[in-house]
Design a protein around this motif. Structure first.
Motif, short mmCIF file in Angstrom:
data_model
loop_
_atom_site.label_atom_id
_atom_site.label_comp_id
_atom_site.label_asym_id
_atom_site.label_seq_id
_atom_site.Cartn_x
_atom_site.Cartn_y
_atom_site.Cartn_z
N ARG A 195 0.83 -1.20 0.00
CA ARG A 195 0.00 0.00 0.00
C ARG A 195 0.86 1.24 0.00
O ARG A 195 1.88 1.30 0.69
CB ARG A 195 -0.92 0.03 1.22
N ASP A 196 0.46 2.24 -0.78
CA ASP A 196 1.16 3.52 -0.77
C ASP A 196 1.08 4.11 0.64
O ASP A 196 0.13 3.86 1.39
CB ASP A 196 0.52 4.50 -1.76
N VAL A 197 2.09 4.91 1.00
CA VAL A 197 2.12 5.47 2.35
C VAL A 197 2.64 6.89 2.30
O VAL A 197 3.64 7.19 1.65
CB VAL A 197 2.98 4.59 3.30
N LEU A 198 1.93 7.78 2.98
CA LEU A 198 2.33 9.18 3.16
C LEU A 198 3.01 9.29 4.51
O LEU A 198 2.40 9.00 5.54
CB LEU A 198 1.11 10.09 3.08
N VAL A 199 4.28 9.73 4.52
CA VAL A 199 5.08 9.74 5.74
C VAL A 199 5.35 11.18 6.18
O VAL A 199 5.88 11.99 5.41
CB VAL A 199 6.42 9.01 5.54
N HIS A 200 5.00 11.48 7.43
CA HIS A 200 5.42 12.71 8.10
C HIS A 200 6.37 12.28 9.21
O HIS A 200 6.01 11.40 10.01
CB HIS A 200 4.23 13.46 8.70
N CYS A 201 7.55 12.89 9.28
CA CYS A 201 8.58 12.31 10.13
C CYS A 201 9.47 13.36 10.77
O CYS A 201 9.88 14.33 10.13
CB CYS A 201 9.42 11.36 9.28
N SER A 202 9.81 13.13 12.04
CA SER A 202 10.87 13.87 12.73
C SER A 202 12.00 12.89 13.03
O SER A 202 11.87 12.05 13.93
CB SER A 202 10.35 14.49 14.04
N MET A 203 13.08 12.98 12.28
CA MET A 203 14.21 12.09 12.51
C MET A 203 14.79 12.29 13.91
O MET A 203 15.22 11.34 14.56
CB MET A 203 15.30 12.35 11.47
N ARG A 204 14.78 13.51 14.38
CA ARG A 204 15.35 13.81 15.70
C ARG A 204 14.64 13.01 16.79
O ARG A 204 15.28 12.50 17.72
CB ARG A 204 15.24 15.31 15.97
N ARG A 205 13.33 12.89 16.69
CA ARG A 205 12.58 12.19 17.73
C ARG A 205 12.72 10.68 17.63
O ARG A 205 12.51 9.97 18.62
CB ARG A 205 11.12 12.62 17.68
N ILE A 206 13.06 10.17 16.47
CA ILE A 206 13.31 8.74 16.36
C ILE A 206 14.58 8.37 17.11
O ILE A 206 14.71 7.27 17.65
CB ILE A 206 13.42 8.32 14.87
N GLY A 207 15.52 9.30 17.17
CA GLY A 207 16.79 9.05 17.83
C GLY A 207 17.91 8.90 16.82
O GLY A 207 17.73 9.13 15.62
N TYR A 208 19.06 8.52 17.31
CA TYR A 208 20.21 8.36 16.42
C TYR A 208 20.00 7.14 15.54
O TYR A 208 19.87 6.01 16.02
CB TYR A 208 21.49 8.21 17.23
N VAL A 209 19.98 7.35 14.24
CA VAL A 209 19.75 6.26 13.27
C VAL A 209 21.03 6.05 12.48
O VAL A 209 21.52 6.97 11.82
CB VAL A 209 18.58 6.60 12.32
N GLU A 210 21.56 4.85 12.56
CA GLU A 210 22.73 4.51 11.78
C GLU A 210 22.39 4.60 10.29
O GLU A 210 21.54 3.90 9.78
CB GLU A 210 23.19 3.09 12.11
N GLY A 211 23.05 5.53 9.59
CA GLY A 211 22.75 5.73 8.18
C GLY A 211 21.70 6.80 7.93
O GLY A 211 21.38 7.09 6.78
N GLY A 212 21.14 7.39 8.99
CA GLY A 212 20.23 8.51 8.85
C GLY A 212 18.94 8.19 8.10
O GLY A 212 18.38 7.09 8.19
N ALA A 213 18.46 9.19 7.36
CA ALA A 213 17.16 9.07 6.68
C ALA A 213 17.16 7.93 5.67
O ALA A 213 16.11 7.31 5.43
CB ALA A 213 16.84 10.39 5.99
N GLY A 214 18.30 7.63 5.08
CA GLY A 214 18.37 6.53 4.11
C GLY A 214 18.04 5.19 4.74
O GLY A 214 17.38 4.34 4.12
N THR A 215 18.47 5.00 5.98
CA THR A 215 18.16 3.74 6.68
C THR A 215 16.67 3.65 6.97
O THR A 215 16.06 2.58 6.82
CB THR A 215 18.98 3.65 7.98
#
Length: 283
Positions: free
Chosen positions: A26-46
């Motif tokens: 299913r298609d998905v519309l994403v609204h996102c705060s990377m900062r609130r997810i925390g430290y992500v290895e590889g950042g937004a690409g991951t």
């Protein structure tokens, strides 16, 4: 090297999204705060890879790519110029760049939205203020035909996402920023009043002024709508990384919001009148 405490990797994010119930295909519309997810290895690409793993290659991932900074009728412009005299105000406007869908960065939409916008194969809709970007097999179809006078309405990608039974994924943000709820404003018994919009485009390398009339949208009640919607069984709640996460079908969100606002039509009309009076001429 010791990884940061609480670091999120691809496997962890994929597991969180699957646990939340993000559907495959299913298609998905994403609204996102990377900062609130925390430290992500590889950042937004991951994070993008995690969403893609769960939804599969048949889904199209959509993000807001809005550009309120090229407009003289936006809250962002009023905020930035509130203390300026006329000469400085004119100079500020003269420095504004025109919107080019191929190259203009989104404004305050976050790292994830910009990552998707810049991905090879991504397609952006052509609205100079409320564009979206999409990556996946239906990207071109979803982004096509975004009418100037339909910011977030029936001739915008939101209506096509509604038709395709897409999902909305909110990561670290709430319904206050859920653009899908604006589609409900176009489906109310009492149409929204219109106002003048003024922004700049880039056409053949030259900046061009663009003025048009369109619905005066109001997101001030979206947090209330979101709280009421979360009390139903329509919203899946969980966590992705360190962030609160919400998942809901576009159809469910829009239909619920339209019914909620229709039920309170008189009260909301009074509130909108007071808001316009307090703010003065928004054009």
């Amino acid at each position: 090297m010791i990884p940061p405490r609480g670091m999120q990797d691809l496997d962890a994010l994929t597991a969180d999204l699957a646990r939340l119930g993000l559907p495959s295909g299913r298609d998905v519309l994403v609204h996102c705060s990377m900062r609130r997810i925390g430290y992500v290895e590889g950042g937004a690409g991951t994070l993008f890879d995690a969403v893609r793993q769960v939804t599969g290659p048949g889904a199209t991932i959509v993000v807001p790519a809005q550009t309120s900074d090229n407009s003289t009728t936006s809250p962002a412009f009023r905020e930035a110029t509130r203390s300026l005299g006329q000469a400085d105000l004119d100079a500020f406007e003269a420095r504004m760049k025109g919107f080019n869908p191929a190259s203009t960065p989104s404004y305050r939409m976050g790292w994830f939205a910009e990552y998707v916008r810049l991905l090879p194969g991504s397609v952006r809709s052509g609205h100079p203020q409320t564009s979206f970007a999409a990556n996946g097999p239906r990207a071109a179809r979803l982004m096509d035909g975004h009418d100037l006078r339909s910011h977030l309405g029936e001739q915008s990608p939101l209506a096509k996402l509604y038709e395709s039974n897409a999902a909305v994924l909110l990561l670290g943000v709430g319904f206050a920023v859920c653009t899908a709820l604006h589609l409900a404003e176009y489906r109310l018994r009492s149409p929204r009043p219109e106002r003048r919009y003024r922004c700049y485009l880039e056409v053949d390398g030259h900046r061009r002024l663009c003025e048009f009339e369109a619905a005066d949208l109001d997101d001030s009640v979206f947090p209330q709508i979101g709280r009421a919607l979360e009390e139903t069984a329509r919203v899946s709640l969980g966590r992705v990384g360190a962030a609160e996460a919400r998942l809901v079908a576009v159809r469910d969100a829009v239909d619920f919001a339209a019914a909620w606002m229709n039920d309170r039509d008189d009260t909301l009309d009074m509130r909108r009148h007071g808001r316009r009076t307090a703010q003065g001429d928004r054009s």
